[in-house]
Design an enzyme around this catalytic site. Structure first.
Site, PDB file in Angstrom:
ATOM      1  N   GLY C  33       0.790  -1.223   0.000  1.00  0.00           N
ATOM      2  CA  GLY C  33       0.000   0.000   0.000  1.00  0.00           C
ATOM      3  C   GLY C  33       0.821   1.270   0.000  1.00  0.00           C
ATOM      4  O   GLY C  33       0.291   2.360  -0.190  1.00  0.00           O
ATOM      5  N   CYS C 242     -27.843  -9.586 -16.053  1.00  0.00           N
ATOM      6  CA  CYS C 242     -27.210  -9.389 -17.357  1.00  0.00           C
ATOM      7  C   CYS C 242     -28.156  -9.921 -18.438  1.00  0.00           C
ATOM      8  O   CYS C 242     -28.591 -11.072 -18.378  1.00  0.00           O
ATOM      9  CB  CYS C 242     -25.869 -10.118 -17.425  1.00  0.00           C
ATOM     10  SG  CYS C 242     -25.160 -10.113 -19.102  1.00  0.00           S
ATOM     11  N   CYS C 245     -26.024 -12.881 -20.555  1.00  0.00           N
ATOM     12  CA  CYS C 245     -25.710 -14.204 -20.006  1.00  0.00           C
ATOM     13  C   CYS C 245     -26.567 -14.573 -18.805  1.00  0.00           C
ATOM     14  O   CYS C 245     -26.510 -15.701 -18.316  1.00  0.00           O
ATOM     15  CB  CYS C 245     -24.231 -14.281 -19.630  1.00  0.00           C
ATOM     16  SG  CYS C 245     -23.843 -13.396 -18.110  1.00  0.00           S
ATOM     17  N   CYS C 267     -22.954  -7.574 -18.532  1.00  0.00           N
ATOM     18  CA  CYS C 267     -21.721  -7.650 -17.769  1.00  0.00           C
ATOM     19  C   CYS C 267     -20.685  -6.678 -18.324  1.00  0.00           C
ATOM     20  O   CYS C 267     -20.497  -6.608 -19.539  1.00  0.00           O
ATOM     21  CB  CYS C 267     -21.121  -9.052 -17.842  1.00  0.00           C
ATOM     22  SG  CYS C 267     -22.147 -10.338 -17.137  1.00  0.00           S
ATOM     23  N   CYS C 273     -18.754 -12.660 -19.385  1.00  0.00           N
ATOM     24  CA  CYS C 273     -20.091 -12.747 -19.973  1.00  0.00           C
ATOM     25  C   CYS C 273     -20.109 -13.831 -21.060  1.00  0.00           C
ATOM     26  O   CYS C 273     -20.986 -14.686 -21.091  1.00  0.00           O
ATOM     27  CB  CYS C 273     -20.477 -11.398 -20.563  1.00  0.00           C
ATOM     28  SG  CYS C 273     -22.242 -11.215 -20.878  1.00  0.00           S
TER      29      CYS C 273
HETATM   30 ZN   LIG Z   1     -23.225 -11.188 -18.763  1.00  0.00          ZN
END
Ligand SMILES: [Zn+2]
Ligand SMILES: Nc1ncnc2c1ncn2[C@@H]1O[C@H](COP(=O)(O)OP(=O)(O)OP(=O)(O)O)[C@@H](O)[C@H]1O
Ligand SMILES: Nc1ncnc2c1ncn2[C@@H]1O[C@H](COP(=O)(O)OP(=O)(O)OP(=O)(O)O)[C@@H](O)[C@H]1O
Ligand SMILES: [Mg+2]
Ligand SMILES: [Mg+2]
Lengths: 224, 256, 278
Positions: C33, C242, C245, C267, C273
Site C-alpha cells: 500500500g 445481465c 448471459c 456484464c 459474460c
Molecule cells: Zn453477462
C-alpha cells in the site's frame, strides 16, 4: 486584615521631560475585619492611587502592603490574580467591561470564577440587581449604554456579588440618587457585619458618617 | 496553581533580525496570557516557537501533559508533537483560511479532529459537531454549508469550534479577532472567555489590540524588538506601565 | 530508419529501466500500500493512456507470459486494443482475452469477475495514486500523514459524502486500508470490486505514470474498505440481471443498443459474460 506600611508612590513618565513626580510617601494605616475605613483628602492627593496599589492595579515600589498577613508586593502576578479572585473586591469609579456582554453575565462572572453553579450565580446576581433597583429589562443588555447611575449600580453589583474579605470602594455612591445611596449604605453595613474589611473613598459626608468607623487623611502622606 | 508550559531563553533569528531574543515565559493552568507589542516585535514568532510550528535556534520549552509528565518539546518526536497538536493543543489562526478546510463542510471541519482520534460513528460525530456549532452560536442548519460562504466572524467561530471539540488544554491564538468588525469581535471574545472558564483552558493570545488584551488576559507580556520589556497583571501594565516603551504604547492609543 | 522488430529491446524499455522499475516493485510489495516513487519514462502514448501500467507490465513480462489487457472490463476498447497491440509488437508474447489463461492482466477500471489465482499478476493503470489529495493538496503534508498514520482526513471525505448524499456515495476509487497500515487508492475501479482485492491470490501492482508512483498488494493481504460503524461499506451494483448471459452477481454496464436509445444491462467483464453464455 489590611496593613499598609511606609508605602510611597511616584510616577515616572519616561517620555516626558521631568516626568518623574512623587504622589505619596510614608503611608501607614490598617483596616480590620468588620470595619469600614474612609480615605479622605483633597482632590489629587492620592486616594485612588493608594487604593489601586492595594488592588495591585498600580505598582508599589516602596513599603509593604499586607493582606491577611501576606505582603502582596512579594507576590508574582499570577498569585496576585488568584488573591484578587479569592479575597478582594474592587468597585472603581468607572465601569470598564467587555462590550456586548450582558449585565447579568457580568455580575455572575466573579461567582462562576469561584465554581458556583450557574443557577446559583444567576440567583445571586438577580437578587442583587433587583435590590439595586435596576429594571429587569436591562439585565440582558450590555451596561455600556446605561446612564451614569445605572452603570455605577452594575459596578456595585459586580463588587458585592461575593463576600470578599477585603472590599475597596472608590466613590461608589457618587452618581446615585438618595434612595439608591441608602441601599448601597445598607449593603456596606451588611458586608461589615459579615466581617469584610472595607476601605472606601466617599465624597459624601453623610455616607461617611453613616457607614465609616474611621477616617484616614491621605494628604498627611502627601509627598509635596 | 501549577504551570502547564515553561519556556526558557528562546532565541530565533531570521538573518540579522532577532525575532525572539532570549525570551522566557511561563503559563499556568487556567490562565490567559496576552502578548502585545508593535508589528514586527516577534509576537507571532514566539507563539510559533511555543506551539512547535517553528524551531527556535536555542532555548528550552517544556509542557505538562494530561498524564502529568513534563515533555521536552524541542526533542519530542514529531509524531507525538503532531498528536499533541490534535488533542491537547489548539491553534487559532488570525486568518480562518489557515485553520479551516474551505472545501469541506462546517460539520466536516468540526468533526475532523474527532475522526483523527478514531471516532468511527457518523451519527455520533454529527451529534457532537452539532453541539459545537451551536456552542459557537452558529445555527445548526448551517452544518452542511461550506465555510467559504460564511462571514469572517462565523469562519472564526467555526475555527474555534473545530479546535475545541477535542477539549484541548492549551490554546494558542494569533490575533483571533484581527479582521473582524468591533461588535463581532466583542461577541467572539466573550465566547472565548466563557469557554476558557467552562473548560479550564490555558491560553496564550497574541494581539496588537490593547483593548482585546485588557478584556482577555490575566497577565500581559509586552514585546519590542524580540525582547520582553515588561510583564505583569494586565490592568497594572496598562494603567501603570513602568517601561518607557509601554508608556508610549498605552498613551498612543485611544483609552481602553 | 529501420522498422525491424530487432530495433526494440524486449518489452520496449531498456534493461536498466526495467531493473529500476522492478526494484520499485519489490519495495512496493514489501510495504503493501505504500507509494514508491520511480522515474517514469516517456512512453509512445500520452499520459492518461495507462503509461504507468504499461511500464509496470513491461518490467514484468517474460517471453513465456500470456497477456490480457482490459479497459472497463472489456478487451476490445480502443485503449485495450492499442496496449495489447503494443505489447504484441515489442515482446511477441501471446495475448488472450480469456482471464483464466492470462499470466499478466493489465487493467483499467475493473477487476475481472473470475477469481484470480496465485500464478497471475494484475497490473492496474492509476491516474491519481494519492487518496488524501482531495482534501490535502500538499504532497509534503500527505507524505507525513502516511508516515504517521494520520488518516482522520480520509474519513472526513466519507463524512462529506454522507452529509451531502445521505450515504457514502463514493462509487469509484473507494479508499482502502492495506494490511492494517497504509491507506490506498485502488484506482478508479468500482467499489463493487473492492472485496476482490482482499486476500486476493494474485499479485496486484499499481502504476501511475504521470505521478511517478508504484504501489502493490502482495497475495493474501488484508484490504479493507473504509467506512463508519453506522454506514458500513457496501459493494453495491445495479440490481439487475445481465441481459446477455443472465448473471445476477456481476458488475453491469448500461449500454445503448440501437439508435432509438434502447438501453440494456450487460456484464462489464466481456470475457466473463461470454464464458457464462456458452
Ligand atoms: Zn453477462
Ligand atoms: N496612571 C497615572 N499616571 C500618572 N499619574 C497618575 C496616574 N494616576 C494618578 N496619577 C496622578 O497622581 C495624583 C493622585 O491622583 P489620584 O487619582 O490618586 O487622586 P485622588 O486623591 O483620587 O483625587 P480625586 O479625589 O480627584 O479622585 C494626581 O496628580 C494624578 O494626576
Ligand atoms: N519566516 C521569516 N523569515 C524572515 N524573517 C521573518 C520571518 N518571520 C518573521 N520574520 C521577521 O521577524 C520579525 C518578527 O516577526 P513576527 O511575525 O514575529 O512579528 P509580529 O510581532 O507577530 O508582528 P505583527 O503584529 O505584524 O504580526 C520581523 O522583523 C519579521 O520580518
Ligand atoms: Mg480618585
Ligand atoms: Mg504576527
Amino acid at each position: 486584615m489590611l496593613e499598609v506600611k511606609n508605602v510611597a508612590k511616584s510616577f515616572n513618565l519616561k517620555n516626558l521631560d521631568k516626568g518623574k513626580f512623587s504622589v505619596i510617601r510614608d503611608a501607614c494605616f490598617n483596616v480590620n475585619s468588620g470595619e469600614c475605613v474612609a480615605l479622605i483628602g483633597n482632590s489629587g492627593c492620592g486616594k485612588s492611587t493608594l487604593m489601586r496599589m492595594i488592588y495591585g492595579n498600580y505598582v508599589c515600589a516602596e513599603g509593604e502592603i499586607y493582606i491577611d498577613k501576606e505582603n502582596i508586593l512579594d507576590l508574582k502576578a499570577i498569585e496576585m490574580s488568584i488573591l484578587r479572585k479569592q479575597k478582594m473586591g474592587y468597585v472603581s469609579q468607572f465601569l470598564r467591561v467587555l462590550p456586548r456582554v450582558s449585565t447579568i453575565d457580568l455580575v455572575m462572572e466573579p461567582l462562576l470564577d469561584q465554581f458556583e453553579s450557574r443557577a446559583r450565580a444567576k440567583d445571586i446576581a438577580e437578587t442583587l440587581l433587583s435590590r439595586l433597583n435596576l429594571s429587569s429589562q436591562l439585565w440582558h443588555l450590555s451596561p455600556l449604554t446605561f446612564s451614569g447611575g445605572e452603570q455605577q449600580r452594575v459596578n456595585i453589583a459586580i463588587g458585592f456579588s461575593k463576600d470578599y474579605k477585603l472590599l475597596l470602594l472608590d466613590e461608589p455612591t457618587a452618581s446615585l440618587d438618595r434612595e439608591n445611596k441608602k441601599i448601597v449604605m445598607d449593603m456596606i453595613s451588611e458586608k461589615k457585619e459579615k466581617g469584610s474589611a472595607i476601605l472606601g473613598i466617599f465624597h459624601d459626608k453623610e455616607v461617611r458618617d453613616k457607614v465609616c468607623d474611621r477616617e484616614i487623611d491621605v494628604s498627611n502622606f502627601s509627598a509635596s | 496553581m501549577e504551570q502547564i508550559l515553561k519556556a526558557k531563553a528562546i532565541n530565533k533569528k531570521f538573518g540579522d533580525v532577532y525575532a525572539c531574543n532570549n525570551l522566557s515565559i511561563e503559563l499556568y493552568t487556567g490562565e490567559v496570557v496576552g502578548i502585545v507589542g508593535e508589528s514586527g516585535s516577534g509576537k507571532s514568532t514566539l507563539l510559533n516557537c511555543l506551539s512547535g510550528s517553528l524551531v527556535p535556534d536555542g532555548g528550552n520549552i517544556t509542557y505538562l501533559d494530561r498524564d502529568n509528565n513534563w515533555l521536552d518539546l524541542l526533542s519530542l518526536p514529531e509524531p507525538r508533537k503532531r498528536n499533541l497538536l490534535r488533542t491537547e493543543w489548539a491553534f487559532v489562526h488570525q486568518n480562518p483560511r489557515d485553520g479551516l478546510r474551505m472545501a469541506v463542510s462546517a460539520g466536516g471541519n468540526i468533526g475532523e479532529r474527532l475522526m483523527a482520534i478514531g471516532y468511527r460513528n457518523y451519527s455520533q460525530i454529527r451529534a457532537e459537531a452539532t453541539e459545537w456549532i451551536e456552542k459557537v452560536e452558529i445555527d445548526a442548519i448551517r452544518l452542511d454549508d461550506k465555510p467559504s460562504i460564511f462571514s469572517g466572524g462565523m469562519q472564526q467561530r467555526l475555527q474555534i469550534a473545530k479546535n475545541l471539540i477535542t477539549k484541548p488544554r492549551l490554546i494558542f491564538m494569533d490575533e483571533p479577532t484581527g479582521g473582524l468588525d468591533v461588535s463581532v469581535q466583542a461577541r467572539l471574545l466573550d465566547l472565548i472567555r466563557s469557554l476558557v472558564r467552562e473548560l479550564g483552558l490555558s491560553v496564550i493570545i497574541v494581539t496588537h489590540d490593547l483593548a482585546v488584551a485588557r478584556f482577555m488576559a490575566n497577565r500581559l507580556i509586552v514585546m519590542k524588538n524580540g525582547k520582553i520589556v515588561e510583564t505583569g497583571l494586565t490592568d497594572q501594565v496598562l494603567d501603570d506601565p513602568q517601561h518607557s516603551y509601554t508608556q508610549l504604547l498605552v498613551s498612543s492609543i485611544l483609552k481602553v | 530508419m529501420s522498422n525491424s522488430e530487432e530495433d526494440f529491446n524486449f518489452a520496449y524499455l531498456d534493461e536498466q529501466t526495467k531493473r529500476m522499475i522492478r526494484r520499485a516493485l519489490i519495495k512496493a510489495i514489501c510495504i503493501p500500500g505504500y507509494q514508491v516513487p520511480f522515474a517514469s519514462r516517456e512512453m509512445p502514448m500520452p499520459y492518461g493512456w495507462g503509461t504507468g501500467g504499461v511500464q509496470v507490465t513491461a518490467a514484468c513480462l517474460q517471453e513465456t507470459d500470456v497477456l490480457k489487457v482490459i479497459d472497463q472490463g472489456s478487451d476490445d476498447t480502443t485503449n485495450a486494443v492499442s496496449i495489447r497491440k503494443f505489447f504484441e509488437r515489442v515482446t511477441g508474447v501471446k495475448t488472450t482475452e480469456n482471464t483464466g489463461k492470462a499470466s499478466v492482466i493489465q487493467t483499467r477500471h475493473r477487476i475481472p469477475e473470475q477469481v484470480l489465482s496465485e500464478d497471475q499478476i494484475l497490473v492496474y493503470q492509476v491516474p491519481i495514486p494519492e487518496p488524501l489529495r482531495f482534501l490535502e493538496p500538499r504532497e509534503t503534508e500527505t507524505r507525513v500523514m502516511h508516515a504517521l498514520e494520520e488518516y482522520g482526513l480520509m474519513h472526513v471525505k466519507l463524512y462529506e459524502d454522507i452529509s451531502i448524499n445521505g450515504e457514502i456515495s463514493t462509487a469509484y476509487a473507494y479508499p482502502v486500508k492495506v494490511n492494517d497500515r497504509y491507506i490506498m487508492d485502488p484506482s478508479p475501479t468500482p467499489k463493487f470490486d473492492n472485496p476482490k482485492m482482499n486476500f486476493c491470490s494474485a499479485i496486484q501492482l499499481f502504476g501511475a505514470g504521470r505521478e511517478q508512483r508504484i504501489y502493490a498488494v502482495p497475495p493474501y493481504t488484508k484490504v479493507i474498505s473504509l467506512d463508519f460503524e453506522d454506514y458500513p461499506f457496501e459493494a453495491s451494483r445495479a440490481e439487475k440481471t445481465c441481459e446477455i448471459c443472465g448473471a445476477t452477481n456481476t458488475y453491469l454496464d448500461e449500454v445503448v443498443i440501437d439508435d432509438k436509445g434502447t438501453r440494456m444491462f450487460s456484464c462489464s467483464d466481456s470475457d466473463y459474460c461470454n464464458s457464462q453464455k456458452s
